[in-house]
Design an enzyme around this catalytic site. Structure first.
Site, PDB file in Angstrom:
ATOM      1  N   ASP A  90     -51.053  10.830 -20.555  1.00 42.51           N
ATOM      2  CA  ASP A  90     -50.860  10.649 -19.113  1.00 42.51           C
ATOM      3  C   ASP A  90     -52.209  10.781 -18.407  1.00 42.51           C
ATOM      4  O   ASP A  90     -52.798  11.862 -18.360  1.00 42.51           O
ATOM      5  CB  ASP A  90     -49.881  11.693 -18.574  1.00 42.51           C
ATOM      6  CG  ASP A  90     -49.552  11.505 -17.094  1.00 42.51           C
ATOM      7  OD1 ASP A  90     -50.137  10.605 -16.458  1.00 42.51           O
ATOM      8  OD2 ASP A  90     -48.701  12.245 -16.579  1.00 42.51           O
ATOM      9  N   ASP A  95     -42.669  13.657 -12.106  1.00 43.06           N
ATOM     10  CA  ASP A  95     -43.375  13.053 -10.979  1.00 43.06           C
ATOM     11  C   ASP A  95     -42.815  13.605  -9.660  1.00 43.06           C
ATOM     12  O   ASP A  95     -42.639  14.817  -9.533  1.00 43.06           O
ATOM     13  CB  ASP A  95     -43.287  11.525 -11.081  1.00 43.06           C
ATOM     14  CG  ASP A  95     -44.241  10.796 -10.149  1.00 43.06           C
ATOM     15  OD1 ASP A  95     -45.428  10.693 -10.490  1.00 43.06           O
ATOM     16  OD2 ASP A  95     -43.799  10.347  -9.074  1.00 43.06           O
ATOM     17  N   TRP A  96     -42.525  12.740  -8.683  1.00 41.30           N
ATOM     18  CA  TRP A  96     -41.987  13.215  -7.402  1.00 41.30           C
ATOM     19  C   TRP A  96     -40.635  13.898  -7.563  1.00 41.30           C
ATOM     20  O   TRP A  96     -40.240  14.726  -6.739  1.00 41.30           O
ATOM     21  CB  TRP A  96     -41.884  12.068  -6.410  1.00 41.30           C
ATOM     22  CG  TRP A  96     -42.978  12.099  -5.383  1.00 41.30           C
ATOM     23  CD1 TRP A  96     -44.138  11.383  -5.402  1.00 41.30           C
ATOM     24  CD2 TRP A  96     -43.020  12.896  -4.197  1.00 41.30           C
ATOM     25  NE1 TRP A  96     -44.906  11.691  -4.285  1.00 41.30           N
ATOM     26  CE2 TRP A  96     -44.234  12.620  -3.536  1.00 41.30           C
ATOM     27  CE3 TRP A  96     -42.152  13.826  -3.630  1.00 41.30           C
ATOM     28  CZ2 TRP A  96     -44.604  13.226  -2.336  1.00 41.30           C
ATOM     29  CZ3 TRP A  96     -42.518  14.436  -2.430  1.00 41.30           C
ATOM     30  CH2 TRP A  96     -43.732  14.138  -1.800  1.00 41.30           C
ATOM     31  N   HIS A 137     -47.625   8.348 -18.495  1.00 40.85           N
ATOM     32  CA  HIS A 137     -47.015   9.069 -17.375  1.00 40.85           C
ATOM     33  C   HIS A 137     -45.492   8.940 -17.371  1.00 40.85           C
ATOM     34  O   HIS A 137     -44.780   9.902 -17.079  1.00 40.85           O
ATOM     35  CB  HIS A 137     -47.589   8.533 -16.062  1.00 40.85           C
ATOM     36  CG  HIS A 137     -47.095   9.261 -14.853  1.00 40.85           C
ATOM     37  ND1 HIS A 137     -47.347  10.593 -14.643  1.00 40.85           N
ATOM     38  CD2 HIS A 137     -46.352   8.831 -13.787  1.00 40.85           C
ATOM     39  CE1 HIS A 137     -46.785  10.969 -13.493  1.00 40.85           C
ATOM     40  NE2 HIS A 137     -46.176   9.926 -12.973  1.00 40.85           N
ATOM     41  N   TRP A 166     -55.876   5.963  -5.382  1.00 43.30           N
ATOM     42  CA  TRP A 166     -54.477   5.555  -5.560  1.00 43.30           C
ATOM     43  C   TRP A 166     -53.735   5.530  -4.217  1.00 43.30           C
ATOM     44  O   TRP A 166     -52.975   4.608  -3.914  1.00 43.30           O
ATOM     45  CB  TRP A 166     -53.819   6.493  -6.552  1.00 43.30           C
ATOM     46  CG  TRP A 166     -52.308   6.533  -6.609  1.00 43.30           C
ATOM     47  CD1 TRP A 166     -51.541   7.655  -6.641  1.00 43.30           C
ATOM     48  CD2 TRP A 166     -51.389   5.436  -6.674  1.00 43.30           C
ATOM     49  NE1 TRP A 166     -50.213   7.327  -6.708  1.00 43.30           N
ATOM     50  CE2 TRP A 166     -50.084   5.968  -6.732  1.00 43.30           C
ATOM     51  CE3 TRP A 166     -51.544   4.049  -6.672  1.00 43.30           C
ATOM     52  CZ2 TRP A 166     -48.938   5.180  -6.795  1.00 43.30           C
ATOM     53  CZ3 TRP A 166     -50.400   3.241  -6.723  1.00 43.30           C
ATOM     54  CH2 TRP A 166     -49.124   3.813  -6.790  1.00 43.30           C
TER      55      TRP A 166
END
Length: 295
Positions: free
Chosen positions: A240, A114-115, A270, A154
């Site tokens: 995901d 992710d980030w 995810h 989102w």
């Protein structure tokens, strides 16, 4: 800018995270990290809206290594800033830059999701000499191109929700049902809305156009990875709904990713570290022992 100290008593009820607290100073912040074991260094970076708790299942399997996982500013046991607009890509990047210098980390096996991917792979691009291997879990390297309708929704949800529910995000992003205790652990860093600025900010910091300040370091990450000649392992999950299928991007981007077996983590969403942590850790161990190379 108002900085909030995390109430560490909120974490006392968590039974499956027995790891020692460590803190370093960065600017006016205290940044928390776990640092377990000895041996080759593994640096694991979380994303939105999790914290180092996400990697707890890795540590027993990877006991022969030094496993380090920081909490990004605004997450976990690290300090929080009031107001999402006070969070920037540069703030997070500089905090990680300071982190690897302060701990003098070298020969790093980087694990990102992710980030953690956007930041960690940008960090690798600036300091490639400090990194020995890279493990890419569900993430992406966006450079300001058109966003999907899902992601636009989102972003608006995160921006305008009166008090973003962290555990709801974990539930919706997971394939398997998470226990009440696990969800409470992910909620622990965020007692109220004032503490959630970092979680609100991350969706809004994803580059929306080519002029976004994050584009330059992320593009550099793409450029460096396109010439990467050290080992790389890509591990994406099959359920995901957010970044599913983007493993193809990394297989195409990173030349050495093709030298390892193509592995898909089955029946995980995810947050694949939460759902399949032990399995992923076993693959990482084999990867570090050079046992996943295509014959």
């Amino acid at each position: 800018m108002q900085i909030l100290k995390t109430d560490l008593t909120r974490f006392e009820a968590i039974k499956d995270f027995p790891y020692q607290e460590n803190f370093i100073d960065f600017d006016d912040f205290k940044m928390h990290y776990i640092d377990e074991g000895k041996g080759e260094t593994i640096l694991a970076l979380h994303g939105e809206p999790t914290w180092s708790y996400l990697y707890r299942k890795f540590i027993p399997t990877l006991k022969d290594y030094r496993f380090i996982a920081p909490d990004l500013i605004g997450f976990g046991k690290s300090d929080k800033i009031v107001g999402w607009k006070n969070y920037t890509f540069d703030l997070h990047f500089r905090s990680l830059e300071h982190f690897i210098h302060k701990l003098d980390l070298n020969d790093i096996t980087l694990v990102v999701q992710d980030w953690g991917g956007m930041l960690g792979l940008s960090l690798l691009a600036k300091y490639p000499e400090r990194f020995k291997r890279v493990v890419v879990l569900n993430t992406f390297l966006p450079v300001g191109k058109k966003m999907s309708l899902f992601f636009k929704i989102w972003r608006m949800y995160a921006k305008y929700h009166p008090s973003l529910s962290i555990s709801t995000i974990l539930k919706r992003g997971s394939f398997q049902k998470l226990s009440k205790e696990v969800l409470e652990a992910y909620d622990a860093p965020f007692p109220n809305r004032k503490h959630k600025g970092g979680a609100v900010a991350f969706p809004l910091l994803v580059p929306a156009n080519r002029n976004d300040p994050a584009v330059k370091p992320i593009q550099k990450a793409r450029d460096v990875l396109s010439k990467w000649n050290k080992p790389a392992l890509v591990l994406f999950s099959d359920k995901d709904k957010i970044l599913g299928g983007l493993d193809k991007f990394f297989y195409k981007l990173i030349p050495t990713a093709k030298e390892q077996q193509k592995i898909k983590i089955k029946d995980a969403g995810h947050f694949l570290q939460e759902e399949k942590g032990e399995e992923i850790a076993q693959y990482i161990h084999k990867f570090m022992k050079d046992e996943l190379r295509v014959k």
